[in-house]
Design an enzyme around this catalytic site. Sequence first.
Site, PDB file in Angstrom:
ATOM      1  N   ASP A   1       0.836  -1.205   0.000  1.00  0.00           N
ATOM      2  CA  ASP A   1       0.000   0.000   0.000  1.00  0.00           C
ATOM      3  C   ASP A   1       0.868   1.251   0.000  1.00  0.00           C
ATOM      4  O   ASP A   1       2.024   1.226   0.430  1.00  0.00           O
ATOM      5  CB  ASP A   1      -0.888   0.017   1.251  1.00  0.00           C
ATOM      6  CG  ASP A   1      -0.052  -0.036   2.528  1.00  0.00           C
ATOM      7  OD1 ASP A   1       0.862  -0.890   2.580  1.00  0.00           O
ATOM      8  OD2 ASP A   1      -0.293   0.753   3.450  1.00  0.00           O
ATOM      9  N   GLU A   2       0.278   2.324  -0.447  1.00  0.00           N
ATOM     10  CA  GLU A   2       0.857   3.668  -0.311  1.00  0.00           C
ATOM     11  C   GLU A   2       2.338   3.724  -0.690  1.00  0.00           C
ATOM     12  O   GLU A   2       3.135   4.359   0.007  1.00  0.00           O
ATOM     13  CB  GLU A   2       0.677   4.184   1.129  1.00  0.00           C
ATOM     14  CG  GLU A   2      -0.771   4.330   1.495  1.00  0.00           C
ATOM     15  CD  GLU A   2      -0.998   4.694   2.966  1.00  0.00           C
ATOM     16  OE1 GLU A   2      -1.926   5.458   3.224  1.00  0.00           O
ATOM     17  OE2 GLU A   2      -0.262   4.213   3.833  1.00  0.00           O
TER      18      GLU A   2
HETATM   19  C1  TNX Z   1      -3.741   3.741   5.745  1.00  0.00           C
HETATM   20  S1  TNX Z   1      -4.588   1.113   5.035  1.00  0.00           S
HETATM   21  C2  TNX Z   1      -2.686   2.863   5.814  1.00  0.00           C
HETATM   22  C3  TNX Z   1      -1.916   2.750   7.048  1.00  0.00           C
HETATM   23  C4  TNX Z   1      -2.377   3.727   8.089  1.00  0.00           C
HETATM   24  C5  TNX Z   1      -3.877   3.797   8.078  1.00  0.00           C
HETATM   25  C6  TNX Z   1      -4.424   4.662   9.156  1.00  0.00           C
HETATM   26  C7  TNX Z   1      -3.264   0.986   4.546  1.00  0.00           C
HETATM   27  C8  TNX Z   1      -3.104  -0.201   3.756  1.00  0.00           C
HETATM   28  N1  TNX Z   1      -2.385   1.942   4.850  1.00  0.00           N
HETATM   29  O1  TNX Z   1      -0.547   2.932   6.776  1.00  0.00           O
HETATM   30  O2  TNX Z   1      -1.926   3.310   9.317  1.00  0.00           O
HETATM   31  O3  TNX Z   1      -4.302   4.266   6.833  1.00  0.00           O
HETATM   32  O4  TNX Z   1      -5.811   4.622   9.181  1.00  0.00           O
END
Ligand code: TNX
Length: 563
Positions: free
Chosen positions: A368-369
């Site tokens: 993710d991200e």
């Molecule tokens: C998104 S969900 C993220 C996390 C954060 C979270 C906080 C996801 C796969 N990545 O790195 O902790 O939001 O709500």
Amino acid sequence: MRRHHSTTPRTTRTIRATRITRTTRPTRPIRPIRPFRLSRLTRALGALLLVAATGALTMGAAPAEPRRAAIPLDQVIPAPVSVESGGTPYRITSGTHIRVDDTPEVRQVGTYLAEILRPSTGYRLPLTTQGDGGIRLRLAKGPYGAEGYRLDSGAKGVTITAQEPAGLFHGVQTLRQLLPAAVEKKSVQPGPWLVAGGTIQDRPRYAYRGAMLDVARHFFTVEQVKRYIDQLALYKINKLHLHLSDDQGWRIAIDSWPRLATYGGSTQVGGGPGGYYTKDEYREIVRYAASRHLEVVPEIDMPGHTNAALASYAELNCDGVAPPLYTGTKVGFSSLCVNKEITYDFVDDVIREVAALTPGRYLHIGGDEAHSTSPEDYAAFMDRVQPVVARYGKTVIGWHQLTGANPAKGALAQYWGLDSTSEAEKAQVARAARNGTRLILSPADRVYLDMKYTKDTPLGLAWAGHVEVQRSYDWNPGSYLPDVPESAVLGVEAPLWTETLSTSAHLETMAFPRLPGAAELGWSPAATHDWDTYKVRLAAQAPRWDALGIAYYRSPQVPWPAA
Ligand code: TNX
């Protein structure tokens, strides 16, 4: 001593495709049986039986026992598939035995049940493989599947039948919820310990019913994780996803790269000391989870969310310079160096060691991200890493960004979007689903347990909005994402990210009361879904949480009993 009995209403609930039909004869209140009433009662054969049973039930009752009715069979969370109430309740007494099949797995479930019941009832409740009556746990062929069960309760006993030990374990959770909340206490409580008469038949809607705990942003000890596991088990959750690495901390010992844990694990959000699990501690979590019929899903998040690793080993960085440890809460700034070979040595070692420690089927690789990784690099990285997971015998799970690359055959994607996620992104996930990538649903504006309930609740984040209890419960996993067939949905998972959470009470305040709703979405037939009846069942759980010492948010949406 006043004698009493409860006349149980006969309730039949039939699940149809779209709705529940419920025929309930009006509930008669519990009333004392006075001598002059007996002659009237004896006119009917049924009543005669009832009186005989009641006599047997009340004999030997402690004088201090309050009068109370058994908890109705349909008050359980998650809602069972079918409930047929009626007949005489079973009463657990000092003479009750727990009868088990003579196998280690069934004995283990029996021991678990005994350990819940003994402290509060004060009874011996010996395990035995002989005789009949009492509480019986038995394996038999039947329409139960891998996790379903049947519970029959009547004057002589309670029998839980299942095809597999997991089904017995889930049946035990149902039995637990049918007993007064005081059964959860650790000191002797007054009875009576009645289980309403009738039959429950039950099996899960989805095979994957998960909860994720982020032990990277704040570290949680083995004891804290066990406590959460016990809370998950009560609602028939069967997967514990551990988010073991992130920018702020690396939480699992890796022998071939020891600084990951010793240095990368040495802090956390806010700058506290952090921590990590030794291999033995991780094995202990896995063992404890398995004893509660939960499978551990370890996550090593990559290629982003890797600052703790990059800080531990300079050679993993494209420029060869280790960044400092990070204790803030920003995301998306770190990436493994996709074009360096050593990255894949590192990934191979970590996946090999984590896979070897993990008896479960899955290994979550995050994904993710990855805002600091170009889309091309991201796809190239995932193309190399997914086969490594397979080589070590595990099934890949990735956050749903994986569907933007090339998900491996059999890989699972965990969807964490929102209502407001772009149609293009949802369509990308749907396309992958139609091509065979199965989905775990964790929509952030529904089941992210770290979202604030309202603007006034102090803990949590709000990037996905405020998520009150009703919003968290009121959605259907089977029809949630457009153009995704229900068959592509493997299940539901409720993640608990811990940027703002550092104690067990924090975790519980966010998980309760939303977690039981996520558990119900994963377990119960869609036809049972109904907020108005659910909120009443949910409210009835509060005394149990109080007895267990579970902190929870008293949402104004739920008709809690007076505290
Ligand atoms: C998104 S969900 C993220 C996390 C954060 C979270 C906080 C996801 C796969 N990545 O790195 O902790 O939001 O709500």
